[in-house]
Every structure is written in C-alpha cells, then in structure tokens.
Enzyme design. Structure first.
Site, PDB file in Angstrom:
ATOM      1  N   ASP A  37       0.847  -1.192   0.000  1.00  0.00           N
ATOM      2  CA  ASP A  37       0.000   0.000   0.000  1.00  0.00           C
ATOM      3  C   ASP A  37       0.882   1.242   0.000  1.00  0.00           C
ATOM      4  OD1 ASP A  37      -3.199   0.319   0.708  1.00  0.00           O
ATOM      5  OD2 ASP A  37      -2.048   2.101   1.218  1.00  0.00           O
ATOM      6  N   ASP A  53       4.258   1.835  -4.413  1.00  0.00           N
ATOM      7  CA  ASP A  53       3.470   2.657  -5.320  1.00  0.00           C
ATOM      8  C   ASP A  53       3.336   1.881  -6.624  1.00  0.00           C
ATOM      9  OD1 ASP A  53       2.426   4.480  -7.097  1.00  0.00           O
ATOM     10  OD2 ASP A  53       3.879   6.059  -6.678  1.00  0.00           O
ATOM     11  N   VAL A  54       2.124   1.422  -6.957  1.00  0.00           N
ATOM     12  CA  VAL A  54       1.969   0.571  -8.136  1.00  0.00           C
ATOM     13  C   VAL A  54       2.245   1.313  -9.437  1.00  0.00           C
ATOM     14  CG1 VAL A  54       0.359  -0.991  -6.989  1.00  0.00           C
ATOM     15  CG2 VAL A  54      -0.531   0.941  -8.324  1.00  0.00           C
ATOM     16  N   ASN A  80      -5.623  -5.304  -6.174  1.00  0.00           N
ATOM     17  CA  ASN A  80      -6.763  -4.505  -5.727  1.00  0.00           C
ATOM     18  C   ASN A  80      -6.518  -3.000  -5.773  1.00  0.00           C
ATOM     19  OD1 ASN A  80      -9.365  -4.106  -4.063  1.00  0.00           O
ATOM     20  ND2 ASN A  80      -7.767  -3.178  -2.780  1.00  0.00           N
ATOM     21  N   TYR A 145     -13.049   6.168 -15.409  1.00  0.00           N
ATOM     22  CA  TYR A 145     -13.025   5.005 -14.514  1.00  0.00           C
ATOM     23  C   TYR A 145     -13.515   3.758 -15.252  1.00  0.00           C
ATOM     24  CZ  TYR A 145     -13.842   2.151 -10.365  1.00  0.00           C
ATOM     25  OH  TYR A 145     -13.828   1.139  -9.428  1.00  0.00           O
ATOM     26  N   LYS A 149     -11.562   0.158 -16.010  1.00  0.00           N
ATOM     27  CA  LYS A 149     -12.044  -1.139 -15.536  1.00  0.00           C
ATOM     28  C   LYS A 149     -12.425  -2.058 -16.696  1.00  0.00           C
ATOM     29  CE  LYS A 149     -11.359  -0.538 -11.186  1.00  0.00           C
ATOM     30  NZ  LYS A 149     -10.378  -1.362 -10.443  1.00  0.00           N
ATOM     31  N   THR A 180     -17.077   2.028   0.919  1.00  0.00           N
ATOM     32  CA  THR A 180     -15.668   2.144   1.283  1.00  0.00           C
ATOM     33  C   THR A 180     -15.337   3.597   1.601  1.00  0.00           C
ATOM     34  OG1 THR A 180     -15.015   2.546  -1.016  1.00  0.00           O
ATOM     35  CG2 THR A 180     -15.048   0.236  -0.260  1.00  0.00           C
TER      36      THR A 180
END
Length: 251
Positions: A37, A53-54, A80, A145, A149, A180
C-alpha cells in the site's frame, strides 16, 4: 475454514476498504498475508506491511521481492490497488487519464509481472483482479473510470489464457458500489450527500450498497484451492445490478 493453510498471499491496496477486508479474511482462513500500500501504517499483525506505489516499477519490484522472501514464496496475488475518477470524456484532462490508467491498469501489470516468477513455483497459484460493474454497465459520469475497468476485464481474460498452462488461474470480481472510504469521500463532496447515497443504493436491486466484506468473500472464493477449475471468470458482486431488470416496487 482453514483452506488457505500453508498458502502465501499478497494484496495490493490492502490497508483499507476491499483490500483490507480481503487481507484479513485470507489471514483468518489460514494464509500468511502481505499487504502492499502507499500508506501501510495502519496494517498490523498478523498481516505483513510493505510500502509500494503501483505506478512505480522499481517500488513494486522491491516490495514484491521483499514480501515473497519473508513469506517464502507466493501462491495468491490480489490486484486490488486502484483510484477513482468522475466525469464525462470532457471533464478529465490528459494527465488525469494517464494517471488513472497507469494506476488501475498498468499498476496491475507491474505487480503481476513481479509476482509471476514466484507464482510459477506454486501448486495453487491464483490471481484475482478487482474490476468493477463499470466494466459491463454504462454508468453516468464515470467515463475514465469505466475505461480503466473495461481494460482490467479484458486484461484478466488475456492473463487467464496466457497462464492457464502454467497452472496459474486468473479471475476478477466486479463489485457494484461498495461502502468504502473512497465512496464516503465522494458522498461528502456531493451537494446533498443523503440524496446521493439514496440514489446509489436505489440503482442496486438489493437497495443497499455492497460491503467490503462481501467483495472480499468473493475474492477469497476465487483465490482458494477449492476453486481450482475456475479461471477466466468475472464474478459480479453488485446486488444484482448487472443482470436483474426489476419492475418498479409495487407493480
């Protein structure tokens, strides 16, 4: 259940929301779990925490290598980590498009690329990607977004085809609107938060938001050894939003 006894899992974006619920459920089912994370400060035992950091390949490679070394290998990867975006195609500039696609799509590529050598050594290898109802339904004010996806859904199928003969299963979950912290921030920014929440709840046939724990349960199901014949599947966890077409209440 202890169906994950002896298995080792890595969850990105695992410090909060769906990722945290997934990491905790995996651990409760017997897995040893590492969390990646941006800010893993809230992650505590039995979870292992790594900052990553992805959107940065070097950061990802360091964290995945460290996690695999401490766990003694990897059996499960949950991709995720992701970010949101609102608006039509007119509302986000090029930099925002590049950033969201970089995190939500290329970020999964970076983590998977780093994890694959370890997953190939596992006899129970599984990857689960967090996708979205936005990949299969046209949602207003979600152009960027949804594009990200939609790419995740296509990526999941391609990965499943590429790696099935290596014994690596690849699936994704498609949540509806999940209660969330990110959704909470969207609601707080709305002119009428209560009305916005009611609208989000109403578009799901169950009449409520999905919980992070419900999505986590689906992820863990797909990742588990008992789902050994399941690959290339997108599992909707959306309160019936994808498939149901209800009449108005009382009719």
């Amino acid at each position: 259940m202890n169906d994950f006894d002896g298995l080792r899992a890595l969850v990105t974006g695992g410090a909060s929301g769906i990722g945290r619920a997934t990491a905790e459920l995996l651990a409760s089912r017997g897995a040893r779990v590492a969390v990646l994370d941006l800010d893993p400060g809230s992650v505590d035992e039995p979870l292992l925490a790594y900052e990553a950091d992805v959107s940065d390949d070097a950061s990802v490679r360091r964290a995945v290598a460290a996690a695999a070394a401490e766990l003694g290998g990897l059996d499960v990867l949950v991709n995720n980590a992701g970010v949101g975006a609102q608006g039509t195609v007119e509302d986000n500039d090029d930099d925002t498009w590049h950033r969201v696609l970089d995190v939500n799509v290329v970020g999964m590529v970076r983590v998977t690329r780093a994890a694959l050598p370890h997953l190939r050594e596992s006899s129970h290898a599984a990857i689960v990607n967090t996708c979205s109802i936005a990949a299969t339904a046209g949602l207003p004010q979600r152009a960027l977004y949804s594009a990200s996806k939609g790419a995740v859904l296509a990526l999941t199928l391609a990965m499943a085809a590429d790696h099935v003969r290596e014994g690596i299963r690849v699936n994704c979950v498609n949540p509806g609107t999940v209660d969330t912290p990110w959704v909470g921030r969207l609601l707080e920014a709305a002119p009428d938060p209560a009305a916005e929440r009611a609208a989000l709840e109403a578009r799901q046939p169950t009449g409520r938001l999905v919980t992070a724990q419900e999505v986590a349960s689906a992820i863990v199901h797909l990742a588990g050894p008992l789902s050994g014949a399941t690959t290339g599947t997108a599992l909707a966890v959306d309160g019936g939003m994808q498939g149901l077409r209800l009449r108005p209440a009382g009719r």
